[in-house]
Write an enzyme that holds these catalytic residues in place. Structure first.
Site, PDB file in Angstrom:
ATOM      1  N   ASP A   1       0.727   0.280   0.842  1.00  0.00           N
ATOM      2  CA  ASP A   1      -0.725   0.057   0.438  1.00  0.00           C
ATOM      3  C   ASP A   1      -1.682   0.932   1.163  1.00  0.00           C
ATOM      4  O   ASP A   1      -2.881   0.892   1.647  1.00  0.00           O
ATOM      5  CB  ASP A   1      -1.258  -0.882   0.809  1.00  0.00           C
ATOM      6  CG  ASP A   1      -0.484  -2.445  -0.336  1.00  0.00           C
ATOM      7  OD1 ASP A   1       0.256  -2.000  -0.943  1.00  0.00           O
ATOM      8  OD2 ASP A   1      -1.395  -3.223  -0.448  1.00  0.00           O
TER       9      ASP A   1
ATOM     10  N   LYS B   1       3.404  -3.737  -7.236  1.00  0.00           N
ATOM     11  CA  LYS B   1       3.492  -4.918  -6.338  1.00  0.00           C
ATOM     12  C   LYS B   1       1.623  -5.442  -6.911  1.00  0.00           C
ATOM     13  O   LYS B   1       0.476  -4.202  -7.080  1.00  0.00           O
ATOM     14  CB  LYS B   1       3.634  -5.399  -5.476  1.00  0.00           C
ATOM     15  CG  LYS B   1       2.900  -4.924  -4.562  1.00  0.00           C
ATOM     16  CD  LYS B   1       2.661  -5.116  -3.082  1.00  0.00           C
ATOM     17  CE  LYS B   1       2.044  -5.001  -1.878  1.00  0.00           C
ATOM     18  NZ  LYS B   1       0.706  -5.713  -2.007  1.00  0.00           N
TER      19      LYS B   1
ATOM     20  N   CYS C   1      -0.346  -7.350   3.936  1.00  0.00           N
ATOM     21  CA  CYS C   1       0.818  -7.480   2.821  1.00  0.00           C
ATOM     22  C   CYS C   1       1.937  -6.964   4.521  1.00  0.00           C
ATOM     23  O   CYS C   1       2.894  -7.709   2.674  1.00  0.00           O
ATOM     24  CB  CYS C   1      -0.284  -6.358   2.349  1.00  0.00           C
ATOM     25  SG  CYS C   1      -0.916  -6.906   0.384  1.00  0.00           S
TER      26      CYS C   1
HETATM   27  C1  VGL Z   1      -3.847  -6.875   0.481  1.00  0.00           C
HETATM   28  C2  VGL Z   1      -5.292  -7.906   0.384  1.00  0.00           C
HETATM   29  C3  VGL Z   1      -5.912  -7.851  -1.346  1.00  0.00           C
HETATM   30  C4  VGL Z   1      -3.269  -5.715   1.495  1.00  0.00           C
HETATM   31  C5  VGL Z   1      -3.871  -6.472  -0.960  1.00  0.00           C
HETATM   32  O1  VGL Z   1      -2.683  -4.696   1.166  1.00  0.00           O
HETATM   33  O2  VGL Z   1      -2.864  -6.296   2.477  1.00  0.00           O
HETATM   34  N1  VGL Z   1      -4.904  -7.063   0.755  1.00  0.00           N
HETATM   35  N2  VGL Z   1      -4.543  -7.608  -1.752  1.00  0.00           N
END
Ligand code: VGL
Ligand code: ZN
Length: 197
Positions: free
Chosen positions: A9, A106, A151
């Site tokens: 991410d 995702k 994540c």
């Molecule tokens: C994430 C919160 C919401 C992350 C993704 O990538 O850690 N955190 N969505």
């Protein structure tokens, strides 16, 4: 044996100026690019939510960063972030995306969040990554990216539970650190046999 680097991410919304900015989230990008040269396989994940996702505070008229009980357990309610096709959902512009064999998206299920790259937050619905790795004969993975305490940690814990040999390279991660989540994530990963490098 093939060792995969999984980059979690590294998207604009998780970097300074983004909707769910992680402090110094942009400072790991060049280090991650360099690390890609040390691995036979590189996989990127991309948080990828439909508008009105159930993990968004706005969907519930609730306060950002508050908690809600979902059918699958407690869930943090986040600011709107990483909406499919939005600018904020794009990878950081300096991230080397060309090395990636796979880009795994995702969080597309409107009703269930997905921190982990392996399972949605119900801990049951698979993303398909386990099958991808196993069918390619990959048993060793190193995780880097954002956010370490959400994540990255959820992915590491699921991978360890699935029997993968898991390393998290801490200097190539940054954390949100919400109510002690960073210390808890590190302790949980250590207890699960994840190597924190
Ligand atoms: C994430 C919160 C919401 C992350 C993704 O990538 O850690 N955190 N969505
Ligand atoms: Zn998200």
């Amino acid at each position: 044996m093939t060792h995969a680097l999984i980059v979690i991410d590294v998207q604009k919304d998780f970097c300074p100026g983004g909707a769910l900015a992680v402090a110094e989230g942009d400072q790991i990008v060049l280090g991650i690019n360099a690390a890609m040269n040390d691995f036979g396989v590189v996989i990127l994940t991309q948080d990828w939510h439909p508008a009105g996702h159930s993990s968004f505070a706005s969907t519930h008229g609730a306060t950002e960063m508050s908690m809600i009980d979902m059918p699958y357990g407690p869930q943090v309610l986040w600011p709107d972030h990483c909406i499919q096709g939005s600018l904020g959902a794009q990878f950081h512009p300096d991230l080397t995306v060309d090395r990636a064999d796979l880009i795994l998206r995702k969080g597309h299920n409107p009703a269930i969040d997905s921190y982990s790259a392996f399972f949605e937050n119900d801990h049951t619905t698979p993303t398909g990554l386990e099958g991808y790795l196993r069918t390619r004969g990959i048993s060793q993975i190193t995780l880097v990216g954002l956010a370490l305490d959400f994540c990255v940690a959820y992915s590491a814990l699921d991978a360890a539970k699935l029997g993968f040999d898991v390393t998290v390279q801490l200097d190539l991660c940054r954390a949100i650190d919400l109510n002690g989540s960073l210390a808890l994530a590190k302790a949980d990963m250590q207890a699960a046999g994840v190597t924190l490098a």
